[in-house]
Every structure is written in C-alpha cells, then in structure tokens.
Design a protein around this motif. Structure first.
Motif, PDB file in Angstrom:
ATOM      1  N   LEU A 205       0.868  -1.172   0.000  1.00 31.91           N
ATOM      2  CA  LEU A 205       0.000   0.000   0.000  1.00 31.91           C
ATOM      3  C   LEU A 205       0.906   1.223   0.000  1.00 31.91           C
ATOM      4  O   LEU A 205       1.722   1.395   0.906  1.00 31.91           O
ATOM      5  CB  LEU A 205      -0.911  -0.015   1.229  1.00 31.91           C
ATOM      6  N   ASP A 206       0.771   2.067  -1.005  1.00 31.07           N
ATOM      7  CA  ASP A 206       1.727   3.146  -1.215  1.00 31.07           C
ATOM      8  C   ASP A 206       1.435   4.369  -0.344  1.00 31.07           C
ATOM      9  O   ASP A 206       1.300   5.494  -0.822  1.00 31.07           O
ATOM     10  CB  ASP A 206       1.758   3.537  -2.692  1.00 31.07           C
ATOM     11  N   TYR A 207       1.321   4.114   0.959  1.00 25.96           N
ATOM     12  CA  TYR A 207       1.259   5.153   1.986  1.00 25.96           C
ATOM     13  C   TYR A 207       2.387   4.883   2.975  1.00 25.96           C
ATOM     14  O   TYR A 207       2.741   3.724   3.227  1.00 25.96           O
ATOM     15  CB  TYR A 207      -0.064   5.107   2.760  1.00 25.96           C
ATOM     16  N   LEU A 208       2.943   5.944   3.566  1.00 23.26           N
ATOM     17  CA  LEU A 208       3.996   5.791   4.578  1.00 23.26           C
ATOM     18  C   LEU A 208       3.328   5.581   5.936  1.00 23.26           C
ATOM     19  O   LEU A 208       2.961   6.532   6.621  1.00 23.26           O
ATOM     20  CB  LEU A 208       4.887   7.027   4.593  1.00 23.26           C
ATOM     21  N   LEU A 209       3.181   4.315   6.331  1.00 28.56           N
ATOM     22  CA  LEU A 209       2.390   3.984   7.510  1.00 28.56           C
ATOM     23  C   LEU A 209       3.161   3.212   8.570  1.00 28.56           C
ATOM     24  O   LEU A 209       2.608   2.892   9.630  1.00 28.56           O
ATOM     25  CB  LEU A 209       1.159   3.158   7.099  1.00 28.56           C
ATOM     26  N   ALA A 210       4.408   2.887   8.307  1.00 34.97           N
ATOM     27  CA  ALA A 210       5.220   2.136   9.265  1.00 34.97           C
ATOM     28  C   ALA A 210       6.594   2.781   9.342  1.00 34.97           C
ATOM     29  O   ALA A 210       6.940   3.654   8.550  1.00 34.97           O
ATOM     30  CB  ALA A 210       5.324   0.671   8.853  1.00 34.97           C
ATOM     31  N   SER A 211       7.376   2.342  10.327  1.00 41.59           N
ATOM     32  CA  SER A 211       8.721   2.908  10.496  1.00 41.59           C
ATOM     33  C   SER A 211       9.741   1.795  10.658  1.00 41.59           C
ATOM     34  O   SER A 211       9.412   0.664  11.017  1.00 41.59           O
ATOM     35  CB  SER A 211       8.777   3.844  11.712  1.00 41.59           C
ATOM     36  N   LYS A 212      10.986   2.138  10.376  1.00 42.65           N
ATOM     37  CA  LYS A 212      12.110   1.232  10.574  1.00 42.65           C
ATOM     38  C   LYS A 212      13.206   1.999  11.286  1.00 42.65           C
ATOM     39  O   LYS A 212      13.696   3.017  10.784  1.00 42.65           O
ATOM     40  CB  LYS A 212      12.622   0.691   9.233  1.00 42.65           C
ATOM     41  N   ARG A 213      13.562   1.513  12.475  1.00 40.42           N
ATOM     42  CA  ARG A 213      14.569   2.193  13.289  1.00 40.42           C
ATOM     43  C   ARG A 213      15.953   1.576  13.063  1.00 40.42           C
ATOM     44  O   ARG A 213      16.096   0.355  13.000  1.00 40.42           O
ATOM     45  CB  ARG A 213      14.198   2.097  14.768  1.00 40.42           C
ATOM     46  N   PHE A 214      16.949   2.431  12.948  1.00 38.02           N
ATOM     47  CA  PHE A 214      18.339   1.997  12.828  1.00 38.02           C
ATOM     48  C   PHE A 214      19.104   2.477  14.059  1.00 38.02           C
ATOM     49  O   PHE A 214      19.056   3.655  14.398  1.00 38.02           O
ATOM     50  CB  PHE A 214      18.985   2.572  11.567  1.00 38.02           C
ATOM     51  N   HIS A 215      19.792   1.549  14.733  1.00 35.21           N
ATOM     52  CA  HIS A 215      20.619   1.921  15.872  1.00 35.21           C
ATOM     53  C   HIS A 215      21.782   0.942  16.000  1.00 35.21           C
ATOM     54  O   HIS A 215      21.739  -0.172  15.466  1.00 35.21           O
ATOM     55  CB  HIS A 215      19.808   1.987  17.163  1.00 35.21           C
ATOM     56  N   GLU A 216      22.805   1.347  16.720  1.00 40.00           N
ATOM     57  CA  GLU A 216      24.068   0.613  16.733  1.00 40.00           C
ATOM     58  C   GLU A 216      23.975  -0.744  17.412  1.00 40.00           C
ATOM     59  O   GLU A 216      24.828  -1.603  17.210  1.00 40.00           O
ATOM     60  CB  GLU A 216      25.153   1.461  17.397  1.00 40.00           C
ATOM     61  N   SER A 217      22.950  -0.977  18.234  1.00 42.35           N
ATOM     62  CA  SER A 217      22.853  -2.245  18.950  1.00 42.35           C
ATOM     63  C   SER A 217      22.145  -3.328  18.148  1.00 42.35           C
ATOM     64  O   SER A 217      21.938  -4.429  18.652  1.00 42.35           O
ATOM     65  CB  SER A 217      22.105  -2.039  20.279  1.00 42.35           C
ATOM     66  N   GLN A 218      21.789  -3.047  16.904  1.00 39.59           N
ATOM     67  CA  GLN A 218      21.115  -4.043  16.082  1.00 39.59           C
ATOM     68  C   GLN A 218      22.104  -5.111  15.652  1.00 39.59           C
ATOM     69  O   GLN A 218      22.878  -4.927  14.726  1.00 39.59           O
ATOM     70  CB  GLN A 218      20.467  -3.387  14.854  1.00 39.59           C
ATOM     71  N   SER A 219      22.048  -6.258  16.319  1.00 37.29           N
ATOM     72  CA  SER A 219      23.028  -7.308  16.047  1.00 37.29           C
ATOM     73  C   SER A 219      22.893  -7.874  14.648  1.00 37.29           C
ATOM     74  O   SER A 219      23.878  -8.226  14.002  1.00 37.29           O
ATOM     75  CB  SER A 219      22.878  -8.434  17.078  1.00 37.29           C
ATOM     76  N   PHE A 220      21.654  -7.953  14.136  1.00 36.21           N
ATOM     77  CA  PHE A 220      21.465  -8.553  12.814  1.00 36.21           C
ATOM     78  C   PHE A 220      22.151  -7.749  11.731  1.00 36.21           C
ATOM     79  O   PHE A 220      22.576  -8.290  10.715  1.00 36.21           O
ATOM     80  CB  PHE A 220      19.968  -8.682  12.489  1.00 36.21           C
ATOM     81  N   ASP A 221      22.283  -6.450  11.933  1.00 33.07           N
ATOM     82  CA  ASP A 221      22.837  -5.597  10.890  1.00 33.07           C
ATOM     83  C   ASP A 221      24.346  -5.461  10.998  1.00 33.07           C
ATOM     84  O   ASP A 221      24.978  -4.849  10.165  1.00 33.07           O
ATOM     85  CB  ASP A 221      22.179  -4.208  10.965  1.00 33.07           C
ATOM     86  N   ASN A 222      24.927  -6.020  12.053  1.00 30.32           N
ATOM     87  CA  ASN A 222      26.368  -5.930  12.244  1.00 30.32           C
ATOM     88  C   ASN A 222      27.020  -7.312  12.272  1.00 30.32           C
ATOM     89  O   ASN A 222      28.174  -7.434  12.648  1.00 30.32           O
ATOM     90  CB  ASN A 222      26.672  -5.188  13.555  1.00 30.32           C
ATOM     91  N   ASN A 223      26.290  -8.325  11.878  1.00 27.04           N
ATOM     92  CA  ASN A 223      26.771  -9.694  11.950  1.00 27.04           C
ATOM     93  C   ASN A 223      27.171 -10.174  10.556  1.00 27.04           C
ATOM     94  O   ASN A 223      26.350 -10.188   9.645  1.00 27.04           O
ATOM     95  CB  ASN A 223      25.656 -10.591  12.517  1.00 27.04           C
TER      96      ASN A 223
END
Length: 276
Positions: A205-223
C-alpha cells in the motif's frame, strides 16, 4: 478498553530486552484508529525490565496478551504468537518500530476489498537512534487500486517488505508453516519467498504507515553471517521467478553492500522517508 473475543487483527510483537522502545511502539498500536485488535507480546527471554513494563500496559489495556516464552529464538517466538492469535489477519510489529495511527485501518480496507491480496506491506519512514517517526503530512482517502503496488518481482534483488509494516491473512500463513524456526536470521525474507513459491503475490500500500529504526545495537545488521543468510534466500527467489542476468548480478552486489560498515549503509537512509 475492553477486550474483544474475536478481533479482526492480531498484532504480534516479539520482545527481547526492548524496554527502551516498547512503550512508544505499543502505544502506536493501542491508539490505532482501528480498535478491533489484540496485541500479543511474546517475551523471548528478556533480562531487562521489559516484562514489568509489558504487564503494566496489559493492566491498562486488556487487548494486550503476554506470552512468557523464555529464550526460544525469534522464529519460535513469532510462531507462538501466531498460534495464540484470534484474528483472521496477522500484523507484525518489531519492538522498536512504531506505526502510523491509521496503518491498520487502511490496510484492513484493502484486504477487505481485495480477497486475492494475502500479504500487504506499506511504505516506511526511517528512524535513527532514539528518535521518533516524523510522519509526512498526508491526505488519506479510501485506498484505490492505484495505491496498491505488486512488489513480487522485487524480491529477486532485495527484500522489498519492512517486517513491521506487514499484514497477512492467517490461513495462508499457517498453510506455509509460518516462520522457519531453524533460521538464525532473514525470517521475514524467507517467508516472503515461500509465499511467492506457493503462488501468492506480494503487495504494498503506497502510503507511509510504518517505520524502521536503525541503531548501533542491532546485532542482525552488524553480523557477518547476515550476508551468508541473505544470499541463499535471494537465489531461491531468482530461481522461482526465473530471473535474468541482472538479477543474478545483484546477488553479489547485495553481498558487497552488507559488507560495508553499518554507518555507511545507514547514511543512505538519512532524510527519513522511503517507499521501500
């Protein structure tokens, strides 16, 4: 707020040490314009004060149900929530990703009007660190076909669906066996590919209705193993959909992207908005 025996939507959230963000995220669900919902919170072995906070919220709003699972792992925790759900529609929310107040109302409208849509995500805004989502000024009308976008082909090059934005029909999800509990990561990407393999399309659905947070403690993104988990799922998608040479080249490009330092990748998201 009184509970609903048969809510139309069950929102599933798994928590492991989410005390810093869970109150904001849960509030974004409990204050939705669509009230006919339940929020199932599965605690996956928290060692901070998450359980105390969740219980406090559950006392104030009986739509909140807590499952204390212990450290069972993300896939198992998600499936526990799904199996305990009462709604025919399943929404997912990650503990640090608040939703727009009209997210579930607008998504349910689309699902009610389009019986062939089994999985519906939305556009997202990016949040950095401990900030709050900055929702753009939007005029919402009844969602139309022009706002419903088929993103099925996109899974050959990347994951086009933010996990915290998804709404799924429960029975097709159960037919697929829900989340793969044997996986260490990419639970969502793997599930989207299995939806496509079963003959379903993926819609946004082409509305901005959710968010995605980026932070340094995200293990999945630093593994580093994240790359090894991503490539096989992408290759499966390409084979299922019969991708071309550009799709195959993108496998290496995606791997190279995830090998960059996280701060360089996050810089791409500065500015706040995305359709994903």
């Amino acid at each position: 707020m009184t509970s609903t025996d048969t809510p139309s939507i069950s929102v599933i959230c798994t928590v492991r040490n989410g005390a810093l963000t869970l109150e904001e995220t849960f509030r974004s669900i409990l204050e939705q314009t669509l009230e006919d919902l339940e929020l199932i919170v599965v605690d996956d072995g928290s060692t901070d004060n998450s359980l105390d906070l969740i219980n406090e919220i559950a006392v104030r709003d009986s739509r909140v149900r807590l499952i204390e699972a212990g450290a069972v792992g993300r896939g198992s925790a998600l499936n526990l929530g799904i199996n305990a759900s009462k709604g025919e529609l399943i929404a997912i929310i990650d503990v640090d990703d608040p939703s727009h107040p009209k997210r579930l109302e607008l998504q349910r409208q689309i699902m009610n009007e389009h019986e062939d849509v089994v999985l519906l995500c939305t556009g997202i805004v990016f949040v950095h660190g401990d900030g709050a989502p900055e929702w753009p000024s939007m005029e919402f009308s009844t969602p139309s076909n022009q706002l419903l976008i088929d993103v099925t082909q996109t899974i050959m090059r990347r994951n086009p669906i933010c996990h915290s934005s998804v709404l799924m029909r429960k029975q097709p999800l159960l037919d697929l066996g829900a989340y793969d509990e044997s996986r260490q990561s990419k639970f969502d990407y793997d599930l989207w590919v299995r939806f496509v393999e079963a003959g379903h399309k993926l819609h946004r659905l082409d509305y901005l209705l959710a968010s995605k947070r980026f932070h340094e403690s995200q293990s999945f993104d630093n593994n580093p193993s994240f790359v090894l988990e991503t490539a096989p799922v992408q290759i499966r998608a390409i084979r299922i959909l019969g991708g071309n040479w550009k799709d195959w080249l993108s496998v290496g490009a995606r791997a190279a992207w995830y090998l960059l330092p996280a701060k360089l990748r996050w810089a791409r998201h500065r500015g706040g908005n995305a359709t994903r």
